[in-house]
Design an enzyme around this catalytic site. Sequence first.
Site, PDB file in Angstrom:
ATOM      1  N   LYS A 446      59.951 -25.306-119.772  1.00  0.00           N
ATOM      2  CA  LYS A 446      59.643 -25.015-118.364  1.00  0.00           C
ATOM      3  C   LYS A 446      58.818 -26.142-117.751  1.00  0.00           C
ATOM      4  O   LYS A 446      58.966 -26.472-116.559  1.00  0.00           O
ATOM      5  CB  LYS A 446      58.880 -23.687-118.264  1.00  0.00           C
ATOM      6  CG  LYS A 446      58.473 -23.286-116.834  1.00  0.00           C
ATOM      7  CD  LYS A 446      59.658 -23.217-115.882  1.00  0.00           C
ATOM      8  CE  LYS A 446      59.383 -22.424-114.618  1.00  0.00           C
ATOM      9  NZ  LYS A 446      58.197 -22.785-113.892  1.00  0.00           N
ATOM     10  N   GLU A 453      61.963 -30.687-111.217  1.00  0.00           N
ATOM     11  CA  GLU A 453      61.883 -30.077-109.879  1.00  0.00           C
ATOM     12  C   GLU A 453      61.116 -30.985-108.926  1.00  0.00           C
ATOM     13  O   GLU A 453      61.528 -31.192-107.779  1.00  0.00           O
ATOM     14  CB  GLU A 453      61.197 -28.721-110.006  1.00  0.00           C
ATOM     15  CG  GLU A 453      60.988 -27.966-108.708  1.00  0.00           C
ATOM     16  CD  GLU A 453      60.203 -26.689-108.934  1.00  0.00           C
ATOM     17  OE1 GLU A 453      59.118 -26.542-108.339  1.00  0.00           O
ATOM     18  OE2 GLU A 453      60.659 -25.849-109.740  1.00  0.00           O
TER      19      GLU A 453
END
Length: 597
Positions: A446, A453
């Site tokens: 993540k 991102e």
Amino acid sequence: MNVLVIDVGGSHIKFLATGHDEARKFDSGPQMTAGQMVSGVKALIGDWKFEAVSIGYPGPARRDRAVSEPPNLAAGWVGFDFQAAFGCPVKLINDAAMQALGSYCGGRLLFLGLGTGLGSAMVVDGTVVPLELAHLPYQHGNYEDYVGADGLKRRGKKKWRKHVAKVVALLVAALQPDDVVLGGGNVGALKHLPPGCRAGDNANAFVGGFRLWPNPTAPRTDGRDDETAARRDPAASERDATQCNSGADQSTLNKETPMQIGMIGLGRMGANMARRLLHGGHHCVVYDKSSKAVKALVKDKAIGASSLADLVKKLESPRAIWMMVPGAFVEQLIADLLPHLEPGDILIDGGNSWYVDDIRIARELAASKIRYVDVGTSGGVMGLERGYSLMIGGSKQAVKQLDPVFRTLAPGLGDIPRTEGRNTLGGTAEYGYLHCGKSGAGHFVKMVHNGIEYGLMAAYAEGMNLLSHANVGNAEQTRDAETTPLRHPEQFQFDLNLRDIAEVWRRGSVIASWLLDLTAAALTEDPTLAKFDGRVSDSGEGRWTIKAAIDAGVPAPVLSSALYSRFGSRGEAEFGDKLLSAMRFEFGGHVEKSDGK
């Protein structure tokens, strides 16, 4: 090949043939012989055509013949020639083994049938291994005495459920399965499934029976005595894949396999995750420092808790508690919870904690026999509707126990086209959740996800910013020593509609993405983005990504630049920029130009 599958039970004989959807059945019982079974099937078979027969037999079988008489039927099964009786090839295996084969999704599967007795079988890496565990010693009798139909009748549901949980725990500890399926007619009498189990479907017995024979969409066996080999065909049907990891009808699936889970932290994501679990049929006990947030979830059928101790008290052991709080508060929350927990309980950190902390916390909690699972959760405020992408770290057993929860939270297959060749690989990734590895692995994945991102967002922002300046040639050009001249202003005289450009890029473009969808939505609402000041925060994952890249010696210039641009957006470059101006003034007398001049 047209196959007739017969499921022989202590109360009914059920059968189904290739090309038909609805099984036929007739009563069975202590007086049922093998010959009577064959006669009963033939009497009801009607116009069904078949070239081979599969029989699920309630007892041990070898070389397609019964080894011993079934305990709940009449004698006469041992030595019976089923092939002669049906006039075609017959495969006969233990009924639990046939249902296990029909339930199999990969790895090590343990099947336990809670019916008249206790059926049992395993499928290990595609090979079916019939088991006879029912008559092994347990307390003052054997397993079947306590978890079979007589045990349920004599002891009542409450005590029977406790024995089921104990027996399952003992067998899981001994056999170390990846997947546990509870089938049989009495599985519905369980209030909650034991941890890590999923409910089987009696119809899977027919699936297993069809899989016994060569078939383009089913596994087959090689006929090896009790260790019947059943290798999954690469072209396994969509129905098989859906049965194992369905995302198409998750509410139905999870109502069959409900879990009880605690949720701490009812902010934007935590509250919606609790709601998604509730909608999926799970039982949620919720807590937040805001009593208003708790009351809102209680209206959605959650069980509210007034404190951490109250939340733990309202959860059945072994407990599963999901912490959805900022990383800075996780360790204190764990410290506050720890005095109330018991060995075997699971703590789940679903926030954005540093994976290095996860490794240490998991090791520390293991000393108290508390299991720790780290879950990187992506989906934001849209997760309630869309589902959440889950990146999971922790022990295999703990993660498997939580599988029904992950399956509900994840998006499932949805309407996204399947990746070419993915159906032969199995696993849960295409359903939106993945066990990435041991403790820390979930948050590591993540962390890198968030670093990417940052880079993607920066690329869209920089590109759109350039488009917004595509008309700079229309402005009056400043001519002085402090300004680089625009040599060809005629090349920059485009008045572009960014709102429409974002929209057209969503349609068939190679840079289409959910982030672009959100960009288009924001520009549609306000093309000038007037309510934003452009101060961009970072919550730590980008920094940790760059640190990991440095430690591993991996170049990550795009991700680094994206992180540094966020620092600049918050005015962190102001002193450096002032110093640049100061140096220019000192060596060349250059005077700063004010905005607009």
